[in-house]
Design a protein around this motif. Structure first.
Motif, PDB file in Angstrom:
ATOM      1  N   SER A 127       0.824  -1.208   0.000  1.00 49.03           N
ATOM      2  CA  SER A 127       0.000   0.000   0.000  1.00 49.03           C
ATOM      3  C   SER A 127       0.861   1.262   0.000  1.00 49.03           C
ATOM      4  CB  SER A 127      -0.977   0.003   1.166  1.00 49.03           C
ATOM      5  OG  SER A 127      -0.291  -0.078   2.388  1.00 49.03           O
ATOM      6  N   ASN A 157      -5.256   3.019  -3.621  1.00 50.23           N
ATOM      7  CA  ASN A 157      -5.551   2.706  -2.219  1.00 50.23           C
ATOM      8  C   ASN A 157      -6.926   3.219  -1.815  1.00 50.23           C
ATOM      9  OD1 ASN A 157      -3.108   1.410  -1.744  1.00 50.23           O
ATOM     10  ND2 ASN A 157      -2.105   3.278  -1.038  1.00 50.23           N
ATOM     11  N   ILE A 212      -9.755   1.126  -3.431  1.00 49.99           N
ATOM     12  CA  ILE A 212      -9.904  -0.158  -2.745  1.00 49.99           C
ATOM     13  C   ILE A 212     -10.606   0.047  -1.406  1.00 49.99           C
ATOM     14  CG2 ILE A 212      -8.573  -1.957  -1.549  1.00 49.99           C
ATOM     15  CD1 ILE A 212      -6.607  -1.806  -3.976  1.00 49.99           C
ATOM     16  N   GLN A 213     -10.233   1.093  -0.667  1.00 46.45           N
ATOM     17  CA  GLN A 213     -10.865   1.398   0.619  1.00 46.45           C
ATOM     18  C   GLN A 213     -12.342   1.732   0.440  1.00 46.45           C
ATOM     19  OE1 GLN A 213      -9.683   1.275   3.733  1.00 46.45           O
ATOM     20  NE2 GLN A 213     -11.467   2.181   4.707  1.00 46.45           N
ATOM     21  N   ASP A 230      -4.912 -12.749  -2.787  1.00 46.09           N
ATOM     22  CA  ASP A 230      -4.277 -11.476  -2.460  1.00 46.09           C
ATOM     23  C   ASP A 230      -3.187 -11.173  -3.487  1.00 46.09           C
ATOM     24  OD1 ASP A 230      -2.109 -13.075  -1.764  1.00 46.09           O
ATOM     25  OD2 ASP A 230      -2.194 -12.610   0.351  1.00 46.09           O
ATOM     26  N   ARG A 234      -2.999  -3.341  -8.580  1.00 53.42           N
ATOM     27  CA  ARG A 234      -3.722  -2.482  -7.629  1.00 53.42           C
ATOM     28  C   ARG A 234      -4.836  -1.718  -8.334  1.00 53.42           C
ATOM     29  NH1 ARG A 234      -3.787  -3.268  -2.456  1.00 53.42           N
ATOM     30  NH2 ARG A 234      -3.587  -1.098  -1.893  1.00 53.42           N
ATOM     31  N   GLY A 263      -7.756  -3.661  -8.591  1.00 52.05           N
ATOM     32  CA  GLY A 263      -8.434  -3.932  -7.329  1.00 52.05           C
ATOM     33  C   GLY A 263      -7.905  -5.114  -6.547  1.00 52.05           C
ATOM     34  N   ARG A 268      -6.113  -6.860  -3.782  1.00 51.97           N
ATOM     35  CA  ARG A 268      -5.847  -6.347  -2.440  1.00 51.97           C
ATOM     36  C   ARG A 268      -4.749  -7.129  -1.734  1.00 51.97           C
ATOM     37  NH1 ARG A 268     -11.434  -6.002   0.584  1.00 51.97           N
ATOM     38  NH2 ARG A 268     -11.637  -8.168  -0.032  1.00 51.97           N
ATOM     39  N   THR A 269      -4.226  -6.500  -0.700  1.00 52.77           N
ATOM     40  CA  THR A 269      -3.264  -7.184   0.163  1.00 52.77           C
ATOM     41  C   THR A 269      -4.025  -8.096   1.123  1.00 52.77           C
ATOM     42  OG1 THR A 269      -3.319  -5.487   1.880  1.00 52.77           O
ATOM     43  CG2 THR A 269      -1.715  -5.182   0.089  1.00 52.77           C
ATOM     44  N   GLU A 312      -5.730  -6.061   3.778  1.00 55.25           N
ATOM     45  CA  GLU A 312      -6.988  -5.429   3.360  1.00 55.25           C
ATOM     46  C   GLU A 312      -8.130  -6.431   3.339  1.00 55.25           C
ATOM     47  OE1 GLU A 312      -5.013  -1.973   0.525  1.00 55.25           O
ATOM     48  OE2 GLU A 312      -5.376  -3.972  -0.297  1.00 55.25           O
TER      49      GLU A 312
END
Length: 155
Positions: A11, A19, A22-23, A52, A106, A109, A111-112, A115
């Protein structure tokens, strides 16, 4: 050279817009599940299957490296450069949290794990699994519950 923490390395090397997108997408989903709590179990099941960014990068790197080795063995030794470049990028990602595919993934979309886990635990808290994390009735408005839950989880 100071290496970033494992939970923040992707991130911190992602664009602010990726970021934020995605949030916001996660917050949108959580808002939906406030009104559809009967569907939370299905979403939790989907999160268990979500790949992920680490798994996605590892898979892509493995495929490209194997392809490069195969082409080296069957076509020309010059293709050995492919696995060399790919493994170099994978090492860069392991150390810094960035490599050329990361911005693309990223934006798509991906994500880690952190997340994904944040959404998982937010859903469980919304469902009432963790009464000690957040008392939903403390929020004045149902929409206030999503930021309240997220804030409690991040603390």
């Amino acid at each position: 050279m100071k290496l970033p923490s494992t939970t923040e390395r992707v991130s911190s090397h992602s664009s602010e817009s990726s970021n934020l997108r995605i949030q916001k997408e996660m917050e949108r989903r959580l808002s939906y599940y406030l009104d559809h709590p009967q569907e939370i179990a299905g979403r939790l099941h989907d999160l268990n299957r979500e790949w992920d960014i680490e798994r996605t990068l590892e898979t892509n790197a493995s495929v490209l490296a194997l392809l490069g080795v195969s082409l080296t063995a069957t076509v020309d030794r010059k293709f050995l450069v492919v696995p060399a470049i790919v493994t170099g990028f994978l090492l860069q990602h392991a150390l810094q949290g960035w490599c050329p595919p990361v911005p693309i993934l990223r934006r798509l979309g991906v994500r880690t794990q952190s997340e994904i886990e944040l959404e998982r635990y937010a859903l469980k808290a919304l469902r009432g699994d963790f009464v000690h994390v957040c008392q939903p009735e403390q929020a004045q408005d149902r929409q206030d519950r999503v930021p309240t839950v997220l804030h409690a989880l991040v603390q």
